[in-house]
Design a protein around this motif. Structure first.
Motif, short mmCIF file in Angstrom:
data_model
loop_
_atom_site.label_atom_id
_atom_site.label_comp_id
_atom_site.label_asym_id
_atom_site.label_seq_id
_atom_site.Cartn_x
_atom_site.Cartn_y
_atom_site.Cartn_z
N SER A 153 -10.95 4.10 7.59
CA SER A 153 -9.92 3.52 6.73
C SER A 153 -10.32 2.14 6.24
CB SER A 153 -8.60 3.43 7.51
OG SER A 153 -7.56 2.91 6.70
N ARG A 154 -9.77 1.74 5.12
CA ARG A 154 -10.02 0.41 4.56
C ARG A 154 -9.41 -0.65 5.47
NH1 ARG A 154 -5.77 0.31 -0.58
NH2 ARG A 154 -4.00 1.17 0.54
N LYS A 155 -10.01 -1.83 5.45
CA LYS A 155 -9.51 -2.93 6.27
C LYS A 155 -8.34 -3.64 5.62
CE LYS A 155 -13.42 -4.46 9.12
NZ LYS A 155 -14.35 -5.59 9.38
N SER A 156 -8.37 -3.73 4.30
CA SER A 156 -7.35 -4.48 3.57
C SER A 156 -6.58 -3.55 2.65
CB SER A 156 -7.99 -5.61 2.74
OG SER A 156 -7.06 -6.19 1.86
N ILE A 157 -5.27 -3.72 2.61
CA ILE A 157 -4.43 -2.88 1.76
C ILE A 157 -4.69 -3.15 0.29
CG2 ILE A 157 -2.45 -4.45 1.64
CD1 ILE A 157 -0.66 -1.96 2.00
N SER A 158 -5.28 -4.29 -0.03
CA SER A 158 -5.51 -4.66 -1.43
C SER A 158 -6.85 -4.18 -1.96
CB SER A 158 -5.42 -6.19 -1.59
OG SER A 158 -6.41 -6.83 -0.81
N ASP A 178 -8.62 5.24 -0.28
CA ASP A 178 -8.02 4.59 0.89
C ASP A 178 -8.77 4.90 2.18
OD1 ASP A 178 -6.17 3.57 -0.80
OD2 ASP A 178 -4.44 4.64 0.03
#
Length: 289
Positions: A153-158, A178
């Motif tokens: 999963s990505r570390k940052s939601i942005s 994502d």
């Protein structure tokens, strides 16, 4: 892909090791009922140390000793508790019986009030042991096993995550979105299902690779045979996180890889002989309603 049916039985049913759902001291009364049912069936029980402490007992044993002394393990809780027990006992290869607190689970099919009758059948070899594929992953010199899935999963939601995927060392796809779910057939009804992945019969041996919210609509879930080693190379500058069965988290930096292959040992689940997987799907997913 192949499926694994087993006529395996327990060599002995004299000693059971019990693990209770964590942070649930209210299960003490249910545990006493379960313990009594085992005693009436002439099966001795030991309680895992943290479970014993949780309900105010002082005779618990550490998990390693529990595994060494037991013919099989008993998970009392939900599917999450059973998954944790299976992963912790992986190296011992012990079959696990799931006793469910609440409604019917995908993995735990015995209710506490059904236990006395089931133990009679257990003593008479009227049950089955299902062998469920597990997956082994490695990253940053750390190795881990998963019963349901490994999620990148990505570390940052942005930010979106970019991952290059290789099969046996050869690039076959680049994912941008994502994240990715690498699921076992058992885990196909978990996060994989909610992300649009396929339901795969749980005794099948196969990898399911499902992109999470991919940037390109051409990216689709992929079912692969287990002969391959799959490698996921993180090219995103922020790196990624790897989540194992929703229980353990590892951080991955840019240009690092996660290698995934079938585990050498399967999970062994004890079930009622008459249990039907498709009936469980019908009830849990309300198919046909």
């Amino acid at each position: 892909m192949k499926t694994t049916k087993s006529n395996e039985k327990l060599p002995s049913v004299r000693q059971a090791g019990i693990v209770l759902k964590p942070s649930s001291p209210e299960v003490k009364e249910t545990y006493e009922m379960i313990k009594l049912a085992f005693m009436h069936a002439d099966i001795a029980v030991q309680l895992e140390a943290s479970s014993a402490k949780m309900i105010g007992e002082d005779n618990g044993v550490d998990f390693q000793t529990l595994c060494k002394n037991s013919d099989f393990l008993v998970s009392v809780g939900g599917d999450g508790t059973l998954i944790s027990v299976v992963r912790r006992s992986f190296e011992y290869g012990l079959p696990v019986l799931g006793i469910h607190l609440g409604t019917l689970g995908f993995l735990t099919d015995i209710m506490p009030e059904e236990l006395p009758k089931f133990l009679e059948k257990l003593k008479n070899d009227q049950y089955r042991i299902d062998n469920r594929m597990m997956i082994k992953g490695s990253a940053n010199l750390k190795s881990f096993v998963a019963f349901n899935d490994i999620v990148i999963s990505r570390k940052s939601i942005s930010n979106m995550l970019r991952v290059d995927a290789k099969i046996d060392g050869r690039l076959f796809n680049s994912y941008y979105g994502d994240g990715l779910i690498i699921s076992t057939p058992t885990g196909s009804t978990a996060y994989n299902l909610s992300a649009g992945g396929p339901v795969v019969f749980p005794l099948t041996d196969a990898f399911i690779v499902t992109p999470v919210a991919p940037h390109s609509l051409t990216q689709r879930p992929l079912v692969l045979p287990v002969d391959f080693e799959i490698e996921f190379h993180v090219t995103d500058s922020l790196g990624a996180v790897v989540i194992v069965d929703g229980q353990d988290i590892y951080e991955i930096e840019q240009d690092e890889s996660i290698k995934i292959q079938i585990a050498s040992t399967k999970a062994k689940l004890i079930h009622r002989q008459e249990r039907n997987y498709f009936e469980v799907l019908n009830k849990k997913l309300q198919w046909g309603n």
